[in-house]
Write an enzyme that holds these catalytic residues in place. Structure first.
Site, PDB file in Angstrom:
ATOM      1  N   HIS A 202       0.799  -1.233   0.000  1.00  0.00           N
ATOM      2  CA  HIS A 202       0.000   0.000   0.000  1.00  0.00           C
ATOM      3  C   HIS A 202       0.826   1.275   0.000  1.00  0.00           C
ATOM      4  CE1 HIS A 202       1.004  -0.046   4.282  1.00  0.00           C
ATOM      5  NE2 HIS A 202       0.721   1.243   4.283  1.00  0.00           N
TER       6      HIS A 202
HETATM    7  C1  UD1 Z   1      -1.670   6.141   5.372  1.00  0.00           C
HETATM    8  C2  UD1 Z   1      -0.330   6.651   5.903  1.00  0.00           C
HETATM    9  C3  UD1 Z   1       0.721   5.557   5.790  1.00  0.00           C
HETATM   10  C4  UD1 Z   1       0.260   4.286   6.474  1.00  0.00           C
HETATM   11  C5  UD1 Z   1      -1.111   3.887   5.957  1.00  0.00           C
HETATM   12  C6  UD1 Z   1      -1.617   2.731   6.773  1.00  0.00           C
HETATM   13  C7  UD1 Z   1       0.070   9.057   5.545  1.00  0.00           C
HETATM   14  C8  UD1 Z   1       0.820  10.049   4.763  1.00  0.00           C
HETATM   15  N1  UD1 Z   1       0.150   7.787   5.116  1.00  0.00           N
HETATM   16  O1  UD1 Z   1      -1.493   5.849   4.003  1.00  0.00           O
HETATM   17  O2  UD1 Z   1       1.907   5.985   6.440  1.00  0.00           O
HETATM   18  O3  UD1 Z   1       1.182   3.263   6.193  1.00  0.00           O
HETATM   19  O4  UD1 Z   1      -2.037   4.980   6.093  1.00  0.00           O
HETATM   20  O5  UD1 Z   1      -2.587   1.995   6.111  1.00  0.00           O
HETATM   21  O6  UD1 Z   1      -0.553   9.404   6.521  1.00  0.00           O
HETATM   22  N2  UD1 Z   1      -8.943   5.133   1.437  1.00  0.00           N
HETATM   23  C9  UD1 Z   1     -10.204   4.567   1.334  1.00  0.00           C
HETATM   24  N3  UD1 Z   1     -10.751   4.063   2.474  1.00  0.00           N
HETATM   25  C10 UD1 Z   1     -10.144   4.109   3.686  1.00  0.00           C
HETATM   26  C11 UD1 Z   1      -8.843   4.660   3.746  1.00  0.00           C
HETATM   27  C12 UD1 Z   1      -8.270   5.172   2.621  1.00  0.00           C
HETATM   28  O7  UD1 Z   1     -10.818   4.539   0.274  1.00  0.00           O
HETATM   29  O8  UD1 Z   1     -10.718   3.647   4.674  1.00  0.00           O
HETATM   30  C13 UD1 Z   1      -8.343   5.736   0.244  1.00  0.00           C
HETATM   31  C14 UD1 Z   1      -8.342   7.256   0.371  1.00  0.00           C
HETATM   32  O9  UD1 Z   1      -9.533   7.799  -0.124  1.00  0.00           O
HETATM   33  C15 UD1 Z   1      -7.149   7.654  -0.458  1.00  0.00           C
HETATM   34  C16 UD1 Z   1      -6.226   6.436  -0.359  1.00  0.00           C
HETATM   35  O10 UD1 Z   1      -6.990   5.356   0.148  1.00  0.00           O
HETATM   36  O11 UD1 Z   1      -7.526   7.807  -1.781  1.00  0.00           O
HETATM   37  C17 UD1 Z   1      -5.032   6.692   0.537  1.00  0.00           C
HETATM   38  O12 UD1 Z   1      -5.437   7.017   1.873  1.00  0.00           O
HETATM   39  P1  UD1 Z   1      -4.518   7.949   2.802  1.00  0.00           P
HETATM   40  O13 UD1 Z   1      -5.077   7.959   4.168  1.00  0.00           O
HETATM   41  O14 UD1 Z   1      -4.269   9.242   2.140  1.00  0.00           O
HETATM   42  O15 UD1 Z   1      -3.116   7.233   2.803  1.00  0.00           O
HETATM   43  P2  UD1 Z   1      -2.727   5.702   3.028  1.00  0.00           P
HETATM   44  O16 UD1 Z   1      -2.165   5.178   1.770  1.00  0.00           O
HETATM   45  O17 UD1 Z   1      -3.845   4.980   3.652  1.00  0.00           O
HETATM   46  N1  UDP Z   2      -3.693  -5.188   8.958  1.00  0.00           N
HETATM   47  C1  UDP Z   2      -4.991  -5.651   9.190  1.00  0.00           C
HETATM   48  N2  UDP Z   2      -5.732  -6.034   8.101  1.00  0.00           N
HETATM   49  C2  UDP Z   2      -5.266  -5.989   6.827  1.00  0.00           C
HETATM   50  C3  UDP Z   2      -3.938  -5.531   6.619  1.00  0.00           C
HETATM   51  C4  UDP Z   2      -3.177  -5.120   7.712  1.00  0.00           C
HETATM   52  O1  UDP Z   2      -5.440  -5.720  10.330  1.00  0.00           O
HETATM   53  O2  UDP Z   2      -5.999  -6.341   5.904  1.00  0.00           O
HETATM   54  C5  UDP Z   2      -2.888  -4.754  10.119  1.00  0.00           C
HETATM   55  C6  UDP Z   2      -1.538  -5.402  10.231  1.00  0.00           C
HETATM   56  O3  UDP Z   2      -1.630  -6.666  10.869  1.00  0.00           O
HETATM   57  C7  UDP Z   2      -0.777  -4.374  11.057  1.00  0.00           C
HETATM   58  C8  UDP Z   2      -1.343  -3.070  10.572  1.00  0.00           C
HETATM   59  O4  UDP Z   2      -2.585  -3.374   9.947  1.00  0.00           O
HETATM   60  O5  UDP Z   2      -1.087  -4.518  12.435  1.00  0.00           O
HETATM   61  C9  UDP Z   2      -0.410  -2.444   9.590  1.00  0.00           C
HETATM   62  O6  UDP Z   2      -1.023  -1.366   8.976  1.00  0.00           O
HETATM   63  P1  UDP Z   2      -0.633  -0.880   7.526  1.00  0.00           P
HETATM   64  O7  UDP Z   2       0.121  -1.944   6.823  1.00  0.00           O
HETATM   65  O8  UDP Z   2      -1.856  -0.346   6.910  1.00  0.00           O
HETATM   66  O9  UDP Z   2       0.277   0.398   7.841  1.00  0.00           O
HETATM   67  P2  UDP Z   2       1.825   0.573   8.178  1.00  0.00           P
HETATM   68  O10 UDP Z   2       2.160  -0.309   9.319  1.00  0.00           O
HETATM   69  O11 UDP Z   2       2.598   0.292   6.937  1.00  0.00           O
HETATM   70  O12 UDP Z   2       1.919   2.019   8.518  1.00  0.00           O
END
Ligand code: UD1
Ligand code: UDP
Length: 366
Positions: A202
């Site tokens: 992601h």
């Molecule tokens: C964010 C964090 C990243 C973390 C990740 C965990 C920042 C800069 N990045 O990235 O460090 O690893 O979360 O998962 O804060 N979206 C949905 N539904 C949701 C969530 C997100 O559709 O429930 C979509 C949003 O609309 C957006 C995209 O996913 O288009 C990215 O979401 P965003 O929160 O900006 O960043 P992440 O990639 O989730």
């Molecule tokens: N995770 C979860 N369901 C999923 C994918 C990840 O519960 O489908 C959990 C995972 O076990 C870990 C956390 O989400 O505890 C990690 O989050 P993510 O990978 O989104 O973010 P990052 O750690 O890279 O910031």
């Protein structure tokens, strides 16, 4: 004493769950939970509150799906309003997301003491939004709770030892959660192959460049011919894959809509209890997630990191994890190495699963 906890993204719910449970043991601490709204799908947010029994947020700011500046800026404005109203003794922020930066900045400007949980990590790649967020948050927090010795050393190298802020190796709150919820892990509803690799992708640096994403998926596709891969798709990745169906870089990959494609099993994001189940059952983890690299080690599974660097360098040093990069050949090579590697996972790198106890005791004494 009053704490305001600022959370917004999936990994923060998992970290905050451990700390909130610890707080609930103290009748003299009131916790106010602010959910920025950054993650909002049921299976990216609500499911964690339910499964992990995190108290309902007192505020949901509903800020998401924006550019970095707009998201962080809007969060800053709204969090400031909450903090002015709530007047907490401490603000707690977690990790390295935009919600973390907005929370710490709002608190600092109001001269409210701030605790950064999961401080001191460095990838030394300033192109990552996470690196910018964590460095700035470390810089303006009053207490830095580090998950490991290396995180403490990183801060010492940056001169934190001689600063006014306190640096504490608390261990990792993610280990607290992994140990607590392990006993109630739950099989996901979809069919699982007997032997499988668990994967997640992601990170913006991988998903936002079609060539990089293609190269990662080409490697996963190849590996899945030998061992099936279960890949819960983050909404960011799912959206991008859907958009890429017509992108020239993805020629030959047009069938890669979410679904089951031979042995590459793309599923919706799963809850934490299901994720722990998958971690316990899988043979290898392949991921660009920060949290999942550690969880692989918690559950004694070798890990391939699908990035060019990692913050969790202790995992590399011990041979539990290989940083494979994102080129197809490099990923395939790393897979061949790691599947033969025998590691002794009985080393304690991130504390003993009682990080939350250390954190709350420290905050009460300050
Ligand atoms: C964010 C964090 C990243 C973390 C990740 C965990 C920042 C800069 N990045 O990235 O460090 O690893 O979360 O998962 O804060 N979206 C949905 N539904 C949701 C969530 C997100 O559709 O429930 C979509 C949003 O609309 C957006 C995209 O996913 O288009 C990215 O979401 P965003 O929160 O900006 O960043 P992440 O990639 O989730
Ligand atoms: N995770 C979860 N369901 C999923 C994918 C990840 O519960 O489908 C959990 C995972 O076990 C870990 C956390 O989400 O505890 C990690 O989050 P993510 O990978 O989104 O973010 P990052 O750690 O890279 O910031």
């Amino acid at each position: 004493m009053k704490f305001v906890s600022i959370i917004g993204a999936r990994p923060q719910f998992i970290k905050a769950a451990a700390v909130s449970r610890e707080i609930s043991k103290y009748t003299d601490i009131q916790e106010v939970i602010v959910h920025t709204g950054q993650h909002f799908d049921i299976n990216m947010s609500e499911i964690f509150f339910k499964q992990m029994q995190i108290p309902e947020p007192d505020y949901n700011l509903g800020i998401n799906s924006l550019t970095h500046g707009a998201m962080t800026g809007q969060m800053l404005t709204k969090i400031e309003e909450v903090l002015i109203k709530e007047k907490p003794d401490w603000v707690l922020v977690y990790g390295d997301t935009n919600s973390t930066l907005a929370g710490s900045l709002a608190a600092k400007k109001l001269l409210i003491k701030t605790a950064h949980i999961e401080a001191g990590l460095r990838s030394y790649n300033m192109k990552m939004p996470e690196e910018v967020n964590r460095i700035l948050t470390d810089r303006i927090s009053d207490v830095l709770f580090c998950p490991s010795n290396i995180a403490v050393e990183n801060l010492e190298k940056e001169g934190f030892k001689d600063s006014n802020c306190k640096v504490i190796n608390s261990g990792d709150v993610m280990l607290d959660s992994a140990l607590f919820y392990e006993t109630i892990s739950r099989k996901p509803e979809f069919d699982l192959p007997e032997k499988f690799i668990l994967s997640t992708i992601h990170r913006a640096e991988n998903t936002d460049d079609p060539q990089k994403l293609k190269s990662i998926f080409a490697a996963l596709s190849e590996i899945s011919q030998k061992t099936p891969i279960v890949l819960p798709l983050h909404p960011r990745t799912k959206k991008i894959i859907e958009d890429l169906k017509t992108c020239p870089a993805f020629d030959g990959f047009k069938t890669w809509a979410p679904g089951r494609i031979e042995n590459l099993i793309l599923v919706e994001p799963v809850g934490y209890l299901e994720m722990i189940y998958l971690l316990k059952k899988c043979s290898i983890v392949m991921t660009d997630s920060g949290g999942l690299q550690k969880e692989a080690y918690f559950f004694k599974k070798p890990c391939i990191t699908l990035r060019n660097e990692t913050e969790w360098v202790e995992l590399i040093e011990h041979g539990f994890n290989i940083v494979a990069g994102i080129e197809e050949k490099g990923i395939l090579r790393s897979y061949e190495i790691i599947k033969k590697r025998k590691s002794n996972f009985n080393v304690q790198l991130f504390g003993d699963g009682k990080a939350s106890t250390i954190i709350i005791k420290e905050l009460l004494n300050n």
